[in-house]
Scaffold this motif. Structure first.
Motif, PDB file in Angstrom:
ATOM      1  N   ASP A  25       9.722  10.668  58.634  1.00  0.00           N
ATOM      2  CA  ASP A  25       9.312  11.299  57.310  1.00  0.00           C
ATOM      3  C   ASP A  25       8.116  10.774  56.837  1.00  0.00           C
ATOM      4  O   ASP A  25       8.109   9.737  56.108  1.00  0.00           O
ATOM      5  CB  ASP A  25      10.457  11.442  56.184  1.00  0.00           C
ATOM      6  N   SER A  40       6.095  12.566  54.623  1.00  0.00           N
ATOM      7  CA  SER A  40       5.816  13.252  53.686  1.00  0.00           C
ATOM      8  C   SER A  40       5.747  12.433  52.176  1.00  0.00           C
ATOM      9  O   SER A  40       4.990  13.109  51.354  1.00  0.00           O
ATOM     10  CB  SER A  40       6.549  14.531  53.473  1.00  0.00           C
ATOM     11  N   ARG A  41       5.956  11.041  52.242  1.00  0.00           N
ATOM     12  CA  ARG A  41       6.223  10.383  51.098  1.00  0.00           C
ATOM     13  C   ARG A  41       4.848   9.250  51.365  1.00  0.00           C
ATOM     14  O   ARG A  41       4.892   8.453  50.426  1.00  0.00           O
ATOM     15  CB  ARG A  41       7.553   9.713  51.019  1.00  0.00           C
ATOM     16  N   ARG A  57      -0.126  17.723  49.729  1.00  0.00           N
ATOM     17  CA  ARG A  57       0.154  19.047  49.763  1.00  0.00           C
ATOM     18  C   ARG A  57      -0.682  20.232  49.576  1.00  0.00           C
ATOM     19  O   ARG A  57      -1.915  19.954  48.982  1.00  0.00           O
ATOM     20  CB  ARG A  57       1.288  19.286  48.749  1.00  0.00           C
ATOM     21  N   LEU A 110       7.473  14.015  60.511  1.00  0.00           N
ATOM     22  CA  LEU A 110       7.850  15.201  59.604  1.00  0.00           C
ATOM     23  C   LEU A 110       6.853  15.114  58.327  1.00  0.00           C
ATOM     24  O   LEU A 110       7.121  14.338  57.641  1.00  0.00           O
ATOM     25  CB  LEU A 110       9.407  15.217  59.340  1.00  0.00           C
ATOM     26  N   GLY A 111       6.361  16.352  58.256  1.00  0.00           N
ATOM     27  CA  GLY A 111       5.514  16.389  56.907  1.00  0.00           C
ATOM     28  C   GLY A 111       6.419  17.295  55.805  1.00  0.00           C
ATOM     29  O   GLY A 111       7.545  17.152  55.423  1.00  0.00           O
ATOM     30  N   GLY A 112       5.763  18.395  55.584  1.00  0.00           N
ATOM     31  CA  GLY A 112       6.431  19.285  54.654  1.00  0.00           C
ATOM     32  C   GLY A 112       7.791  19.912  55.281  1.00  0.00           C
ATOM     33  O   GLY A 112       8.505  20.494  54.668  1.00  0.00           O
ATOM     34  N   GLY A 113       7.614  19.974  56.764  1.00  0.00           N
ATOM     35  CA  GLY A 113       8.569  20.633  57.297  1.00  0.00           C
ATOM     36  C   GLY A 113       8.670  22.191  57.368  1.00  0.00           C
ATOM     37  O   GLY A 113       9.706  22.652  58.180  1.00  0.00           O
TER      38      GLY A 113
END
Lengths: 170, 328, 769
Positions: B49, B51-52, B72, B27-30
């Motif tokens: 996740d 994304s962090r 991002r 899962l990135g930004g979703g």
């Protein structure tokens, strides 16, 4: 891990499918953030996550764990006085039904921060030229992620300009 | 959404630590995946996740840039090195979605965006070969305004929705992949597949493999580059046709040309035939139109998207004309 | 509507034609027209602070213990029946409290249709709801899930298995024409209008145009989804709804569930945009039925895709307009024939055939509408029903005629302005479109432009266009308010009226303050709940005038009650209500300001804390005696890319002749809002119905393009501000006229820029390549 919303900690929902928006609206009593499309196409659910404007409908609440969320309820001063941008929305009649308004206001606050740090937009002529000129067109493009069906767009842009101009004079 | 588990990865190793089964998803930004799960287009038992993960943009030895997968979209578009060296990439990113979505969306996730074909999204109401292999396609014979004129098959004519990837395609970008056992690099042109008889396979990504970043080579021509997106409203809409182009003119002839198209094909479309037609030629409107014609000679319309052929032709010519400036 | 109705309306009109105006409501101009204090001033919205704080509470935001959440399963065929239905997996899914289908739904009566006769009806889609296995349109609800959380409900909905037996469905506009219906009347007007010999005039004309114009299905797309929070308590049904027909919704729900009217309570203090789409649809009924079965409170929030499947939109139309004119541009024939979708289970006529009856003086008319029956969700009213699409056709045709004659299109319109109703001959109550045209043209600089020369900037061709907008005045009978005055000299006005962004409470507070002679800050307005006096719908741009009439009626009663209460020991002694006026926080004698007493003084002396009276708006006979229409002049400047066909509107001006403007701030927003929706209608919006199976394929805000900020220029709005002596406060409604005329102005400007005449909306770029 907790989610901090407007300075108050809230538990992360057990069901990880819960969006940040539903956590706010259905589990925390914070109904100021609005559900419009639930799929990232209207901007009504815009909140500030660690200061950045994001769509709370496409953010899983669990992704906000350990982060700071600011919603429309956290925009006015604690003693209840309206934020100058909120007042500008009233002054310029930047809404009618008021449903997209919290998203517009949160989005505008995020947008002004992006602008201040020099982020360009699709309509910025010179990408390498530092801060773009703050114009109607820049505001319109940068606010295009927030739909308004009542057609209060002129008032919204005027409100943002009034607030930004006042800030520039400080 | 079917119920799923969730864990956060703070390093690539951690992300790849659990031997992921086929339904575990990164899962990135979703901004796309959460929607797809909610619409029941996709199902997952577990989300990791990513994304962090560390997100940096670094210089590479050959004068290009390395961009971490978790960077991002907003950060990439605003990076002054991108704005100065690859303006087409900044412009492509900035023309995509809305500011809120760009603040959330990651580079890795953007690469793996799925089509916006309305039939693909209508799980209960429409058949789709991309969702269910061999189920049939209700888009063909239906509304095809957004569908492909290049690279489509009888099974699928859905378009790739990304703007960023169109610019990256023109820039010969290389995707870095890691499945925990093997690190590999694929040029973007080899990363995406055409639908053929297997439209449910969209990329060469293997099960459990993570996009760790992209490498954008140095490109002198890209200093003079741009991205133009034609859509049904002036902002916050997917492309009908988009053009990413870079041009370097030397001694009155085109010394380097990079051209890619969006909104017209199942993947970001490198316009190699048009590039070949232009290389070494003097820039002129006639040359641009001929090059566009060369690229679009294979274009096939489905009905509702027939306008894309003349639209792509004239948009290519307009963009190249803008880049050529006084030289044309 | 029937032949009988045509006869009755015609008869009433004939009689009223003979009746002196002074006998009718509005026969004497409202004295407030001359005596405005707060009315006419810019006032910020009363509810502004709540709305900007996110504190205004909408239907889905009412907290309730033990709430269940709803998810719907929609049919995927247009016609047929459910052959197999397996709800086992859904029922077994975590958190599920109920799966409701036709097998276990309670008996529900068909909702009564929104009508001219009953103000207690708000039904749109007049079909049985979950009572049988029949499928009547693609999108009909076949199952409803209740679960402890939205996530669990949504998941369970994906587990319901349905197999259908499909029947041949009617989903194609063209094919339905063979079975078109031609109703006797449209709203309260006779449908077929034949006056003079239009065919002969067309044949003989020096100039004529004859073309077909098409408008697609549009959806309202309020940003707030349709939603309700529903509770059964002690045999009463309590619905927190998003509705622009509070009493209609309550009355309809009572009928559907077999309850007495007072057993249904509907509350809707804020509506997040309605535009005609927020009345009674299946979802409130289904939620209430499910809540009854589950014996728990229920929240339903329609997914955006469900809004397209369950809530109808503006009907698709195809309109032929033929105009004939003599050499000097005088109209000699106006022919307007058309087809629009109106299934048998729909209540909305999409009355485009009325547009051409009031705009221009013309020797002959030939107007008729035909309805097409399709297996789709019922079409409904959407901002400016009839006129929004009717003005597109007629005002495009006028522009074509002007081009053919070689006349300035403004001059052509001015030449044909009527001095009375062109069809009935009824006098105008007030009408000055010429002034609107002049104001608009001056603001826009229409006469400064050499419009026929090609102007361009780079790849962009510039174009200018204009068009007329129009919308009829309407006032509803039966709108009621309660005015309460207390011994502190404060007044409260209460009515089950609606706030969807129009500024209802804000403007009626201004009105009540002026009516009662009070400063603004001593008046409160309460609306949005059926516990308050009965209100008619927020529709047809009628609410302001209807409330205005109701407050006027109540204030007359109040004067009478107060003077009675005042007794003899007062400067007012011996005066009748007719001798009195409200002023300075009390009553005083007309013509003798020394005879005065304040509300507080009267009440205290009588030992009363407060006094309440109710008043009701009378029958709107003024609408039948006078021609009462608002008009506008719309000017548009735009550019069209030669490379891509993209259209960018750069300027938009609207000048409105709508009677008196009550609050310039909220009025300007209403005008702009309508005009922006008009730009969407012109350029980007379209609901896509896949004719193969009747399924809507643009069921999201990604696929249905409403205009965004960057699409929209600064919009100038002006108004003549000439009072209408026949309307309360001198004001005609302004909620809908803004959208009318805009699409034609855009299309005419596109023609000016490109030489291309686009006659089918929306004007997407592919039509300009």
């Amino acid at each position: 891990m907790r989610i901090t919303v407007n300075g108050t900690d809230y538990p992360v929902p057990d069901d990880v499918r819960v969006s940040l928006l539903d956590m706010l609206r259905e589990r925390s009593g914070l109904t100021g953030s609005k559900l419009g499309c639930n799929q990232g196409a209207c901007g009504a659910c815009t909140v500030l996550l660690d200061g950045e404007r994001v769509l709370s409908c496409l953010t899983l609440a669990v992704q906000a764990a350990g982060r700071e969320v600011r919603t429309i309820e956290g925009v006015a001063a604690a003693e209840g006085e309206l934020h100058p941008l909120q007042q500008a929305f009233i002054d310029h009649d930047g809404f009618q039904c008021g449903y997209c308004t919290p998203g517009q206001i949160c989005s505008a606050l995020g947008m002004l921060e992006e602008f201040r740090r020099g982020d360009p937009s699709h309509v910025t002529a010179d990408l390498a030229g530092g801060q773009a000129r703050f114009s109607h067109e820049e505001i319109r493009e940068r606010m295009s992620g927030n739909l308004c069906r009542c057609g209060a767009h002129n008032g919204i842009v005027a409100a943002i300009l009034q607030f930004a101009d006042a800030g520039a004079g400080e | 959404m079917t119920p799923f588990s969730y864990r956060v990865a703070t390093s690539t190793t951690e992300a790849l630590a659990a031997a992921p089964d086929s339904s575990e998803r990164f899962l990135g930004g979703g901004t796309n995946l959460v929607d797809l799960l909610r619409q029941n287009v996709e199902q997952a038992d577990a989300l990791v996740d990513v994304s962090r993960l560390p997100a940096s943009i670094d210089e590479t030895e050959d004068g290009g840039l390395w961009v971490g997968a978790a960077v991002r979209n907003t950060a990439l578009a605003a990076d002054p090195r991108i704005g100065a060296r690859y303006p087409m990439l900044s412009r492509a990113l900035l023309s995509g979605a809305s500011a809120q979505i760009r603040n959330m969306a990651t580079v890795g996730g953007n690469l793996l965006q799925r089509t916006r074909c309305a039939y693909f999204y209508d799980v209960p109401g429409a058949r789709c070969n991309k969702r269910v292999s061999g189920a049939g396609c209700d888009a063909i014979g239906g509304f095809t305004r957004y569908h492909a004129i290049l690279g489509a098959s009888e099974q699928c004519a859905a378009t790739h929705p990304s703007d960023m990837c169109v610019a990256l395609m023109a820039l010969d970008t290389v995707v870095h992949l890691d499945d925990g056992n093997e690190k590999r690099r694929l040029p973007l042109s080899e990363f995406y597949r055409l639908p053929g008889n297997t439209p449910h396979f969209e990329t060469e990504l293997r099960t459990g493999e993570l996009v760790t970043g992209i490498q954008i080579p140095s490109c002198r021509a890209a200093v003079n580059s741009t991205y133009r997106k034609v859509r049904d409203r002036s902002s916050y809409a997917f492309a009908l046709v988009s053009v990413a182009a870079a041009m370097r003119v030397e001694n009155g002839v085109i010394a380097d040309i990079r051209l890619a198209l969006g909104g017209v094909a199942p993947r970001p479309w490198r316009a190699a035939k048009a590039e070949a037609a232009l290389a070494g030629r003097a820039p002129s409107q006639e040359a641009f139109r001929n090059a566009a014609d060369a690229e679009l000679a294979d274009a096939r319309a489905l009905g509702g998207n027939a306008f894309k052929i003349p639209l792509a032709r004239s948009t290519i010519a307009a963009v190249l004309g803008e880049l050529a400036g006084d030289a044309a | 509507m029937s032949k009988l109705q045509n006869a009755i309306v015609g008869g009433v009109r004939r009689v009223l034609g003979q009746v002196p105006a002074g006998w009718l409501p509005g026969g004497t101009p409202d004295p407030l027209i001359q005596r405005r204090v707060s009315l006419g001033t810019q006032q910020p919205r009363i509810d502004g602070p709540d709305k900007v704080r996110g504190g205004a509470r909408f239907a889905a935001e009412v907290p309730m213990d033990g709430l269940l959440y709803t998810a719907l399963v929609h049919a995927t065929i247009a016609r047929g029946r459910i052959a197999e239905l397996d709800t086992g997996a859904a029922e077994a899914a975590p958190g599920v409290a109920l799966v409701m289908t036709h097998r276990n739904a309670p008996k529900l009566a068909v909702p009564p249709p929104i009508g001219m006769t009953s103000m207690k009806a708000a039904g749109n889609n007049i079909l049985p709801i979950m009572q049988d296995p029949e499928i009547r349109w693609n999108g009909q609800t076949v199952a409803l899930i209740l679960a402890e959380s939205q996530e669990e409900a949504d998941h369970a909905a994906t587990l319901v298995q349905v197999r259908y037996e499909t029947e041949r469905a009617r989903t194609r506009f063209e094919e339905a024409k063979a079975d078109a219906r031609t109703p006797d009347s449209i709203l309260i007007e006779k449908n077929r209008l034949l006056k003079g010999n239009a065919e002969a005039a067309l044949t003989a004309a020096a100039h004529r145009t004859d073309a077909v114009y098409r408008t697609p299905w549009y959806n309202h797309n309020p940003i707030e989804p349709h939603a309700a929070t529903v509770l059964w308590k002690d045999g009463r049904l309590i619905v927190h709804d998003a509705t622009q027909m509070l009493n209609g919704t309550a009355g309809s729900l009572a009928k559907v569930f077999g309850l007495k009217d007072d057993q249904v309570h509907v509350s809707s203090p804020f509506v997040g945009g309605g535009f005609g789409g927020k009345a009674l649809w299946d979802h409130q009924i289904l939620a209430a039925a499910a809540a009854k079965l589950a014996k728990r409170p229920v929240r339903i929030v329609l997914r955006r895709s469900s809004m397209y499947r369950l809530i109808g939109g503006r009907a698709e139309t195809e309109q032929r307009v033929a105009l004939a004119a003599d050499a000097r541009g005088k109209l000699t024939a106006l022919l307007h024939h058309g087809y629009s979708v109106k299934p048998l289970h729909s209540v909305c006529d999409e009355q485009y055939g009325l547009t051409g009856r009031s705009l221009y003086a013309c020797e002959s008319f030939d107007i008729v509408q035909h309805h097409l029956d399709l297996d789709v969700v019922a079409n409904t009213f959407m901002r400016g029903p009839g006129e929004a699409v009717g003005t597109f056709a007629i005002e495009s045709a006028i522009d074509e005629l002007a081009h053919d004659i070689g006349m300035d299109p403004v001059a052509l319109r001015l030449r044909n302005l009527p001095d009375r109703d062109p069809v009935s001959g009824a006098p105008h109550s007030q009408s000055d479109p010429a002034k609107a045209w002049q104001m608009g043209a001056d603001q826009f600089g229409w006469n400064r432009w050499e419009r026929r020369s090609t102007r361009r900037e780079g790849e962009w061709r510039l174009g200018l266009g204009c068009a007329t907008g129009t919308f009829p005045y309407a006032r509803m009978p039966g709108m009621s308010v309660r005015i309460t005055v207390d011994d502190e000299g404060r007044a409260t006005v209460a009515s089950a009226a609606h706030e969807m962004g129009m500024g209802t409470a804000t403007v009626q507070r201004q009105h009540a303050a002026d009516r009662l002679g009070l400063p603004l800050e001593r008046v409160d307005v309460r609306i949005g709940d059926t516990s308050l006096p009965f209100a008619t719908m927020a529709g047809g741009s009628s609410q302001t005038a209807s409330l205005g009439a109701a407050i006027t009626a109540a204030s007359s009663k109040l004067a009478g009650e107060l003077v009675r209460l005042a007794g003899n020991d007062t400067p007012l002694a011996g005066l009748r209500a007719n001798d009195l006026e409200f002023a300075e926080g009390g009553l005083r004698c007309v013509g003798d300001p020394s005879r005065q007493e304040s509300f507080a003084s009267i009440l205290r002396r009588a030992g009363r804390r407060q006094i309440s009276v109710e008043g009701e708006s009378s029958a709107p006979l003024e609408m039948l005696k006078f021609a009462m229409h608002s008009t506008s002049a719309i000017f548009c400047e735009l550019r069209v890319s030669e490379a891509t066909g993209e259209v960018r509107v750069t300027r938009l001006v609207g000048a409105f002749d709508c009677g008196r403007i009550l609050n310039p701030k909220t009025a300007a927003s209403q005008f702009r809002g309508g005009m922006i929706m008009g730009l969407g209608m012109a350029l980007t919006e379209e609901t896509l119905l896949d004719p193969r199976n009747g399924r809507i394929m643009s069921a999201s805000l990604t696929d249905y393009h409403v205009p965004v900020h960057l699409d929209l220029p600064e919009i100038d709005v002006l108004w003549t501000d000439i009072p209408d002596p026949r309307a309360p406060m001198g004001a005609r409604g302004i909620g809908e006229i803004g959208i009318t005329g805009v699409a034609a102005a855009v299309a005419n400007a596109v023609f000016n820029a490109t030489g291309k005449r686009v006659r089918d909306l929306p004007i997407t770029l592919d039509k300009l390549l």
